[in-house]
Motif scaffolding. Structure first.
Motif, PDB file in Angstrom:
ATOM      1  N   ASN A 299      -9.255   3.371   9.155  1.00 45.92           N
ATOM      2  CA  ASN A 299     -10.678   3.932   9.098  1.00 45.92           C
ATOM      3  C   ASN A 299     -10.477   5.610   9.757  1.00 45.92           C
ATOM      4  N   THR A 300     -10.069   6.306   9.247  1.00 45.58           N
ATOM      5  CA  THR A 300      -9.977   7.633   9.603  1.00 45.58           C
ATOM      6  C   THR A 300     -10.020   8.733   8.514  1.00 45.58           C
ATOM      7  N   ASP A 301     -10.414   9.968   8.655  1.00 45.00           N
ATOM      8  CA  ASP A 301     -10.304  11.096   7.863  1.00 45.00           C
ATOM      9  C   ASP A 301      -9.156  11.978   8.235  1.00 45.00           C
ATOM     10  N   SER A 302      -8.564  11.667   9.317  1.00 44.03           N
ATOM     11  CA  SER A 302      -7.296  12.609   9.676  1.00 44.03           C
ATOM     12  C   SER A 302      -6.078  12.201   8.768  1.00 44.03           C
TER      13      SER A 302
ATOM     14  N   ALA B 294       6.955   1.636   3.046  1.00 41.06           N
ATOM     15  CA  ALA B 294       6.128   2.397   3.146  1.00 41.06           C
ATOM     16  C   ALA B 294       6.004   3.527   4.463  1.00 41.06           C
ATOM     17  N   PRO B 295       5.671   4.638   4.589  1.00 40.43           N
ATOM     18  CA  PRO B 295       5.638   5.718   5.524  1.00 40.43           C
ATOM     19  C   PRO B 295       4.602   5.398   6.321  1.00 40.43           C
ATOM     20  N   CYS B 296       3.677   4.846   6.046  1.00 41.68           N
ATOM     21  CA  CYS B 296       2.474   4.805   7.012  1.00 41.68           C
ATOM     22  C   CYS B 296       1.785   3.618   6.485  1.00 41.68           C
ATOM     23  N   ASN B 297       0.714   3.435   7.023  1.00 42.05           N
ATOM     24  CA  ASN B 297      -0.237   2.314   6.873  1.00 42.05           C
ATOM     25  C   ASN B 297      -1.213   2.749   5.623  1.00 42.05           C
TER      26      ASN B 297
ATOM     27  N   ILE C 141       3.877   3.800  -7.228  1.00 46.44           N
ATOM     28  CA  ILE C 141       2.675   3.049  -6.354  1.00 46.44           C
ATOM     29  C   ILE C 141       2.094   4.208  -5.347  1.00 46.44           C
ATOM     30  N   TRP C 142       0.754   4.266  -5.148  1.00 46.22           N
ATOM     31  CA  TRP C 142       0.077   5.128  -4.379  1.00 46.22           C
ATOM     32  C   TRP C 142      -0.453   4.190  -3.260  1.00 46.22           C
ATOM     33  N   ILE C 143      -0.415   4.823  -1.894  1.00 44.20           N
ATOM     34  CA  ILE C 143      -0.918   4.338  -0.970  1.00 44.20           C
ATOM     35  C   ILE C 143      -1.909   5.257  -0.440  1.00 44.20           C
ATOM     36  N   ARG C 144      -3.169   4.737  -0.382  1.00 42.52           N
ATOM     37  CA  ARG C 144      -4.168   5.795   0.299  1.00 42.52           C
ATOM     38  C   ARG C 144      -4.223   5.416   1.913  1.00 42.52           C
ATOM     39  N   TYR C 145      -4.333   6.458   2.331  1.00 42.18           N
ATOM     40  CA  TYR C 145      -4.196   6.751   4.026  1.00 42.18           C
ATOM     41  C   TYR C 145      -5.592   7.138   4.357  1.00 42.18           C
ATOM     42  N   GLY C 146      -6.563   6.291   4.919  1.00 36.99           N
ATOM     43  CA  GLY C 146      -7.635   6.362   5.453  1.00 36.99           C
ATOM     44  C   GLY C 146      -8.573   7.257   4.359  1.00 36.99           C
ATOM     45  N   GLU C 147      -9.482   7.998   4.456  1.00 39.97           N
ATOM     46  CA  GLU C 147     -10.599   8.518   3.820  1.00 39.97           C
ATOM     47  C   GLU C 147      -9.951   9.661   2.764  1.00 39.97           C
ATOM     48  N   ASN C 148      -8.926  10.478   3.135  1.00 42.03           N
ATOM     49  CA  ASN C 148      -8.692  11.731   2.342  1.00 42.03           C
ATOM     50  C   ASN C 148      -7.239  11.907   1.956  1.00 42.03           C
ATOM     51  N   TYR C 149      -6.482  11.069   2.238  1.00 39.89           N
ATOM     52  CA  TYR C 149      -5.011  11.141   2.060  1.00 39.89           C
ATOM     53  C   TYR C 149      -4.204  10.272   1.345  1.00 39.89           C
ATOM     54  N   ALA C 150      -3.274  10.412   0.474  1.00 42.30           N
ATOM     55  CA  ALA C 150      -2.524   9.322  -0.157  1.00 42.30           C
ATOM     56  C   ALA C 150      -1.081   9.664  -0.331  1.00 42.30           C
TER      57      ALA C 150
ATOM     58  N   GLY D  45      21.551   6.921  -6.786  1.00 39.02           N
ATOM     59  CA  GLY D  45      19.926   6.418  -6.821  1.00 39.02           C
ATOM     60  C   GLY D  45      19.145   7.468  -6.870  1.00 39.02           C
ATOM     61  N   PHE D  46      17.880   7.003  -7.159  1.00 38.27           N
ATOM     62  CA  PHE D  46      16.965   8.089  -7.465  1.00 38.27           C
ATOM     63  C   PHE D  46      15.340   7.832  -7.135  1.00 38.27           C
ATOM     64  N   MET D  47      14.524   8.571  -6.226  1.00 36.05           N
ATOM     65  CA  MET D  47      13.198   8.215  -6.010  1.00 36.05           C
ATOM     66  C   MET D  47      12.702   9.708  -6.083  1.00 36.05           C
ATOM     67  N   GLU D  48      11.226   9.716  -6.062  1.00 34.69           N
ATOM     68  CA  GLU D  48      10.277  10.672  -6.009  1.00 34.69           C
ATOM     69  C   GLU D  48       9.140  10.541  -5.108  1.00 34.69           C
ATOM     70  N   PHE D  49       8.861  11.237  -4.189  1.00 36.70           N
ATOM     71  CA  PHE D  49       7.866  10.944  -3.119  1.00 36.70           C
ATOM     72  C   PHE D  49       6.807  12.419  -3.189  1.00 36.70           C
ATOM     73  N   LEU D  50       5.568  11.965  -2.950  1.00 37.93           N
ATOM     74  CA  LEU D  50       4.532  12.952  -2.867  1.00 37.93           C
ATOM     75  C   LEU D  50       3.484  12.497  -1.889  1.00 37.93           C
ATOM     76  N   VAL D  51       2.979  13.765  -1.369  1.00 33.36           N
ATOM     77  CA  VAL D  51       1.537  13.527  -0.493  1.00 33.36           C
ATOM     78  C   VAL D  51       0.310  14.357  -1.259  1.00 33.36           C
ATOM     79  N   ALA D  52      -0.661  13.571  -1.396  1.00 36.47           N
ATOM     80  CA  ALA D  52      -1.902  14.233  -1.967  1.00 36.47           C
ATOM     81  C   ALA D  52      -3.145  14.029  -1.184  1.00 36.47           C
ATOM     82  N   GLY D  53      -4.126  14.801  -1.470  1.00 35.94           N
ATOM     83  CA  GLY D  53      -5.403  14.475  -0.502  1.00 35.94           C
ATOM     84  C   GLY D  53      -6.716  15.604  -1.203  1.00 35.94           C
ATOM     85  N   ARG D  54      -7.659  15.324  -0.197  1.00 38.42           N
ATOM     86  CA  ARG D  54      -8.784  16.352  -0.673  1.00 38.42           C
ATOM     87  C   ARG D  54      -9.213  17.003   0.416  1.00 38.42           C
TER      88      ARG D  54
END
Length: 288
Positions: free
Chosen positions: A22-25, A78-81, A105-114, A154-163
């Motif tokens: 429960n965070t917007d950070s 998973a790099p984060c909760n 797979i997309w994992i949302r972290y808190g309110e504003n990041y994934a 081996g191959f993988m792609e990783f991204l960070v998104a947010g608002r």
């Protein structure tokens, strides 16, 4: 009457996936290796694809891609909760790295990041949208990759998104990692045999020169796959505030076109009960 409203409001479920934590950070990410068989930086890293823009065609590489040598089928942690908000299963290691194929797979972290992984394999994982995952949980496996004759890796792609303030962005993933993980990612970059993936051959900053990037496709993909919709946020500023309450008041007074997403008490119309609920929510006395 208002007391009765409050009792109803406190017990009403939300339509969105749970916000966790429960965070917007922003998150502090950890890049976790295979816990039982660590990679050898001198031999196991073949190539890195930076977050950047192709100077020839302006094409954006929205991922931080890592191409392992001789290390396919390793677990991905998973790099984060967070909360799983998008899950595309894939069972075949042999073709997951091909364009348009592979699990995601997309994992949302808190309110504003994934954070998200693409072109991965998810065979045998009991995961679904809405699940809570913890940092270090296995969320996929590295796909097979055949970039050159006689090479198998081996191959993988990783991204960070947010608002930010109602706008959506892809961010340079490197900036979100812990100092320990940044040091490791710099070693990966320095040991990589190939760093000019897809024509990004003038990148000067390890893992990319572009800090963040917004696009039309991102405006469609990011909120959809991250479940960034906040119930009651009618002005799309990432929170429920007084302006949203005034918007609902306008619906009640027939000054604003009714929107059933504001039917917080689920009675099929927008009325004073819905207005009371959003006010109580803003005051911290109820949940939408």
């Amino acid at each position: 009457m208002l007391v009765a409203f409050v009792l109803v409001f406190l017990t009403m479920p939300s339509d969105a996936y749970p916000v966790y934590p429960n965070t917007d950070s922003p998150p502090v990410l950890e890049f976790i290796w295979n816990k039982t068989n660590p990679l050898n930086l001198s031999t196991d890293i073949y190539a890195c694809g930076p977050f950047g823009i192709d100077e020839g065609g302006g094409f954006l590489n929205q991922e931080m891609a890592i191409f392992f040598a001789n290390r396919s089928r390793d677990p991905i942690y998973a790099p984060c909760n967070g909360t799983v908000t998008y899950f595309l299963p894939w069972e075949y290691f042999e073709n997951a790295s091909e364009p348009g194929k592979g699990g995601e797979i997309w994992i949302r972290y808190g309110e504003n990041y994934a954070v998200a992984y693409r072109h991965i394999v998810t065979v045998g994982l009991n995961l679904s949208e809405g699940d809570i995952v913890k940092q270090g949980d296995v969320i996929g496996y590295v796909a097979d990759w055949y970039p050159e004759p006689n090479f198998h890796g081996g191959f993988m792609e990783f991204l960070v998104a947010g608002r930010e303030n109602g706008s959506y962005y892809y961010y340079r993933p490197f900036d979100f990692f812990s100092n320990q993980s940044k040091a490791l990612l710099l070693q990966i970059w320095n040991h990589s045999q190939v760093k000019n993936d897809f024509g990004y051959n003038t990148v000067t900053h390890p893992w990319g020169d572009v800090v963040k990037f917004s696009s039309t496709s991102g405006d469609q993909e990011i909120p959809h796959k991250s479940d960034f919709t906040i119930k009651g946020d009618f002005n799309d500023n990432g929170k429920v505030d007084f302006e949203d309450a005034m918007h609902v008041a306008g619906m009640v007074m027939k000054k604003v076109k009714p929107d059933l997403s504001a039917d917080f008490n689920n009675n099929g119309r927008i009325d004073v009960g819905d207005l009371a609920k959003i006010v109580y929510h803003i005051m911290g006395m109820a949940k939408l």
